[in-house]
Scaffold this motif. Structure first.
Motif, short mmCIF file in Angstrom:
data_model
loop_
_atom_site.label_atom_id
_atom_site.label_comp_id
_atom_site.label_asym_id
_atom_site.label_seq_id
_atom_site.Cartn_x
_atom_site.Cartn_y
_atom_site.Cartn_z
N ARG A 98 0.83 -1.21 0.00
CA ARG A 98 0.00 0.00 0.00
C ARG A 98 0.87 1.26 0.00
N GLU A 99 0.32 2.31 -0.53
CA GLU A 99 0.99 3.61 -0.48
C GLU A 99 0.89 4.14 0.95
N LEU A 100 2.03 4.41 1.56
CA LEU A 100 2.07 4.79 2.97
C LEU A 100 2.11 6.31 3.18
N GLU A 147 9.07 -1.23 3.49
CA GLU A 147 8.71 -1.37 4.90
C GLU A 147 9.45 -0.39 5.80
N LEU A 148 10.64 0.00 5.42
CA LEU A 148 11.38 0.99 6.20
C LEU A 148 10.68 2.35 6.21
N GLN A 149 9.85 2.60 5.22
CA GLN A 149 9.13 3.87 5.17
C GLN A 149 8.24 4.07 6.40
N ALA A 150 7.82 2.98 7.01
CA ALA A 150 6.97 3.09 8.20
C ALA A 150 7.71 3.72 9.37
N PHE A 151 9.04 3.67 9.35
CA PHE A 151 9.84 4.18 10.48
C PHE A 151 10.68 5.40 10.10
N ASP A 152 10.59 5.81 8.85
CA ASP A 152 11.41 6.94 8.40
C ASP A 152 10.83 8.26 8.91
N GLY A 153 11.71 9.19 9.27
CA GLY A 153 11.27 10.51 9.70
C GLY A 153 10.74 10.59 11.11
N LEU A 154 10.99 9.57 11.92
CA LEU A 154 10.48 9.53 13.30
C LEU A 154 11.56 9.84 14.33
N GLY A 155 12.76 10.18 13.86
CA GLY A 155 13.85 10.48 14.77
C GLY A 155 14.68 9.28 15.16
N LEU A 156 14.39 8.11 14.58
CA LEU A 156 15.15 6.91 14.88
C LEU A 156 16.43 6.88 14.05
N MET A 161 15.83 1.86 13.04
CA MET A 161 14.81 1.57 12.04
C MET A 161 14.88 0.12 11.59
N ASP A 162 16.09 -0.35 11.32
CA ASP A 162 16.27 -1.74 10.90
C ASP A 162 15.84 -2.70 12.01
#
Length: 257
Positions: A98-100, A147-156, A161-162
């Motif tokens: 899906r487009e996240l 799947e990494l897009q779900a954690f990108d930009g959150l300060g991790l 992220m991995d």
């Protein structure tokens, strides 16, 4: 499952050549006129694994499904080890994505979990194929990037992220395995979990004392009544995903704070 039935058990160069369809791959134009293709071999293997499990998957069974000689399959794929990598990469390439963009992070993570759960329900053999050394084909790489897009930009950090993605996928796979095992047990025995527990109940009532095992009896009875079994994969998934999201939230808030 054999000792070599895991990802990246074959020759890494030959496997990567096949995954990326690079020059030098097995099944090139050398030799007699070809009667099939690498993609057809992979598709036949996936069909066998989906319907009969990995134990039924051999180069001979793939050849029979394609109507070629067993030796002919080696023209396209060097062996079962490389074939497993091709199969895994293929189902990863075709899985739903899906487009996240624009979603809150909790929804993104939930979507990633749901996509993987759906994949494991459709291709149950994937849940039992060790992938600690992934063959980095186009399907594996596209899946990881998505799947990494779900954690990108959150300060991790990149490492966090991995690790967060690895933790999430491990949770989904563990629940999927129990759901698959429960379904197989019901199919093998010819009775549902509820029917099995009903047959066992008279004996258990005699040996399980609430005085001796107070928590086991009380909590087990509550779970059994709620699930009509000792375990509900759907409940475990919903409960576990919520706790996983809460754990990620604490990490994200600590980074933003």
């Amino acid at each position: 499952m054999g000792a070599r039935e895991r990802s990246s058990a074959g020759d890494p160069v030959r496997t990567l050549e096949l995954l990326w369809r690079e020059p030098g791959q097995a099944g090139s134009a050398r030799g007699p006129k070809q009667r099939t293709t690498v993609d057809a071999v992979v598709a036949a293997a996936i069909e066998i694994a989906d319907g009969e499990g990995l134990n039924a998957l051999t180069m001979r069974s793939v050849a029979a499904k394609l109507g070629v000689t067993p030796m002919a399959t080696y023209t396209y794929v060097p062996g079962k080890a490389e074939l497993l990598d091709l199969m895994l990469d293929s189902v990863y390439q075709r899985m739903s994505r899906r487009e996240l963009t624009g979603m809150p992070w909790r929804e993104k993570v939930s979507v990633i979990a749901a996509e993987n759960r759906e994949l494991l329900e459709r291709h149950s053999w994937v849940a039992y194929l060790p992938t600690t050394r992934p063959a980095l084909g186009p399907g594996v790489t596209a899946k990881y990037d998505h799947e990494l897009q779900a954690f990108d930009g959150l300060g991790l950090t990149d490492l966090e992220m991995d690790a967060a993605l690895t933790y999430l996928l491990g949770f989904v796979t563990s629940v999927a395995r129990i759901a698959i095992d429960s379904a197989r047990a019901a199919a093998d025995s010819g009775e549902s979990d509820g029917e099995w527990w009903q047959r066992a109940a008279p004996l258990l009532e005699r040996v399980l004392s609430a005085d001796r095992y107070p928590l086991a009896v009380r909590v087990g009875a509550a779970a059994g009544q709620a699930h009509d079994s000792a375990y509900s994969a759907n409940h475990a998934y919903d409960f576990g995903l919520a706790r996983t999201l809460d754990g990620f939230a604490a990490l994200i808030e600590s980074r933003s704070g």
